[in-house]
Design an enzyme around this catalytic site. Structure first.
Site, PDB file in Angstrom:
ATOM      1  N   HIS A 106       0.841  -1.212   0.000  1.00  0.00           N
ATOM      2  CA  HIS A 106       0.000   0.000   0.000  1.00  0.00           C
ATOM      3  C   HIS A 106       0.875   1.262   0.000  1.00  0.00           C
ATOM      4  O   HIS A 106       0.757   2.134   0.860  1.00  0.00           O
ATOM      5  CB  HIS A 106      -0.939   0.012   1.209  1.00  0.00           C
ATOM      6  CG  HIS A 106      -1.894  -1.142   1.255  1.00  0.00           C
ATOM      7  ND1 HIS A 106      -2.947  -1.270   0.383  1.00  0.00           N
ATOM      8  CD2 HIS A 106      -1.941  -2.236   2.060  1.00  0.00           C
ATOM      9  CE1 HIS A 106      -3.613  -2.395   0.645  1.00  0.00           C
ATOM     10  NE2 HIS A 106      -3.013  -2.994   1.645  1.00  0.00           N
ATOM     11  N   SER A 144      -9.892  -9.816   1.685  1.00  0.00           N
ATOM     12  CA  SER A 144     -11.135  -9.046   1.766  1.00  0.00           C
ATOM     13  C   SER A 144     -12.290  -9.936   2.208  1.00  0.00           C
ATOM     14  O   SER A 144     -13.153  -9.511   2.991  1.00  0.00           O
ATOM     15  CB  SER A 144     -11.452  -8.416   0.403  1.00  0.00           C
ATOM     16  OG  SER A 144     -10.463  -7.498   0.024  1.00  0.00           O
ATOM     17  N   ASP A 278      -6.290   0.689   5.447  1.00  0.00           N
ATOM     18  CA  ASP A 278      -5.003   0.311   4.842  1.00  0.00           C
ATOM     19  C   ASP A 278      -4.634   1.248   3.700  1.00  0.00           C
ATOM     20  O   ASP A 278      -3.449   1.421   3.389  1.00  0.00           O
ATOM     21  CB  ASP A 278      -5.062  -1.115   4.290  1.00  0.00           C
ATOM     22  CG  ASP A 278      -5.463  -2.135   5.338  1.00  0.00           C
ATOM     23  OD1 ASP A 278      -6.678  -2.349   5.496  1.00  0.00           O
ATOM     24  OD2 ASP A 278      -4.573  -2.696   5.993  1.00  0.00           O
ATOM     25  N   ASN A 303      -5.158  -4.221   8.279  1.00  0.00           N
ATOM     26  CA  ASN A 303      -4.920  -5.661   8.141  1.00  0.00           C
ATOM     27  C   ASN A 303      -5.743  -6.481   9.129  1.00  0.00           C
ATOM     28  O   ASN A 303      -5.211  -7.258   9.927  1.00  0.00           O
ATOM     29  CB  ASN A 303      -3.433  -5.973   8.304  1.00  0.00           C
ATOM     30  CG  ASN A 303      -2.596  -5.336   7.204  1.00  0.00           C
ATOM     31  OD1 ASN A 303      -2.972  -5.361   6.040  1.00  0.00           O
ATOM     32  ND2 ASN A 303      -1.481  -4.759   7.578  1.00  0.00           N
TER      33      ASN A 303
END
Length: 353
Positions: A106, A144, A278, A303
């Site tokens: 990220h 996810s 995130d 996370n």
């Protein structure tokens, strides 16, 4: 090739009611995954204790053919270093020049100086969140899915006293259930909608794409779907007991949909689960942690799958390993890995242009 598997050391302090801290316990490869790489002729250097929080003892890695090493060796001996969390500047210093670093990076929201340090060392940086084939991002999808399925158990606890108003998600006969508004009908949003429906809550699912809502209607037929507009946001946020931020753009900062003024309209004690933290978060008030602001309990834990490290490590290995098994002498020759590159030998890839 030489693969390094270091132990994760990041942690986040959280309120005493939920425990003292959350430590990143995931590991990029389980012992079974290491065994597969070793069988292909690769060498794997695992830092002692790397898998202990996920329930994988050092002995299991040794039996799989890995070499147990120190922290410095796990970083320094790896031509490819498989992390989970974004590295710190100290960890970058341990990497050999020109190495390939992989993890949930990220970099669009990374701290100042990190990207520059990677570039100066000539690293190739590959983000799991971008890896895949075309629009398919199997690693991101798996994480996810985990986060979405966990949403009701997290929200349910935050709605309990003393942190919350003392509300049961499902309600009771004669007592309405909680109203849950999910922003984003991607993998995480759909998983959250299904899970909240299963927990007995009333679910409203919003997205800007009609096609995403059509798919969500098939997967979560009990959810009420609507296209996102400013007027709808204002109306739905005002009655939400739980607001779920599940909007993300791979490789970019998440769009900020919720202003302070909008959040101030929420009921006191309501909950915001910002799973986009995130990538910066969907609210002006979002920052890493669990806290109360404007009378709203913010759950902005980066996370989230780290809360279930064993399940998440199995899922990470299952989705990452097929790509690693395509590696011969250079991971950047594998198209799915190259797609996830922020940096190629220190030079910015397309995701940072």
């Amino acid at each position: 090739m030489d693969f390094g598997l270091p132990k994760e050391r990041t942690s986040l302090k959280i309120p005493p009611a939920l425990g003292e801290e959350v430590q990143e316990g995931r590991v990029a490869l389980t012992p079974q995954g290491v065994r597969e790489l070793v069988a292909r002729g690769h060498r794997v250097y695992v830092e002692r204790g790397a898998g202990e929080r996920a329930g994988f003892p050092d002995a299991a890695y040794e039996e799989a053919g890995a070499s147990l090493v120190s922290r410095e060796e796990a970083f320094g001996r790896g031509e490819v270093v498989l992390k989970v969390a974004r590295p710190t500047l100290h960890e970058l210093a341990l990497l050999r020049p020109g190495a390939t670093l992989m993890g949930f990076l990220h970099l669009a929201v990374a701290e100042t100086g990190l990207l520059e340090a990677m570039a100066e060392k000539g690293l190739s940086a590959i983000g799991y969140e971008l890896m895949g084939e075309g629009p398919r991002r199997p690693i991101l999808k798996a994480m996810s899915e985990i986060a979405g399925r966990m949403a009701p158990q997290i929200a349910g606890r935050l709605l309990e006293a003393p942190l919350g108003p003392g509300m049961l998600l499902s309600g009771l006969p004669g007592i309405p259930p909680a109203d849950v508004v999910v922003l984003g009908a991607g993998t995480l949003g759909r998983a959250a909608a299904r899970a909240f429906l299963g927990a007995g809550a009333s679910v409203y699912l919003l997205d800007k794409e009609l096609s995403a809502l059509e798919e969500a209607s098939r997967e979560a037929p009990g959810a009420i779907t609507a296209l996102i507009t400013q007027s709808r946001l204002e109306r739905y946020v005002a009655f939400a007991d739980v607001l779920v931020g599940a909007v993300a753009v791979p490789g970019e900062r998440a769009p900020v949909l919720l202003s302070r003024e909008l959040l101030a309209r929420m009921r006191r004690g309501s909950v915001l689960l910002d799973f986009a933290i995130d990538q910066g978060g969907v609210a002006e008030t979002s920052r890493p942690g669990i806290y109360q602001e404007l009378g709203v309990t913010h759950f902005c834990l980066p996370n989230v799958p780290a809360l279930v490290p064993r399940t998440a490590s199995h899922a990470l290995t299952a989705t990452l390993l097929p790509f690693l098994l395509q590696v011969e002498d250079d991971p950047l020759k594998v198209p799915a890995l190259r797609q996830g590159a922020y940096l190629l030998l220190g030079q910015k890839g397309g995701h940072l242009e």
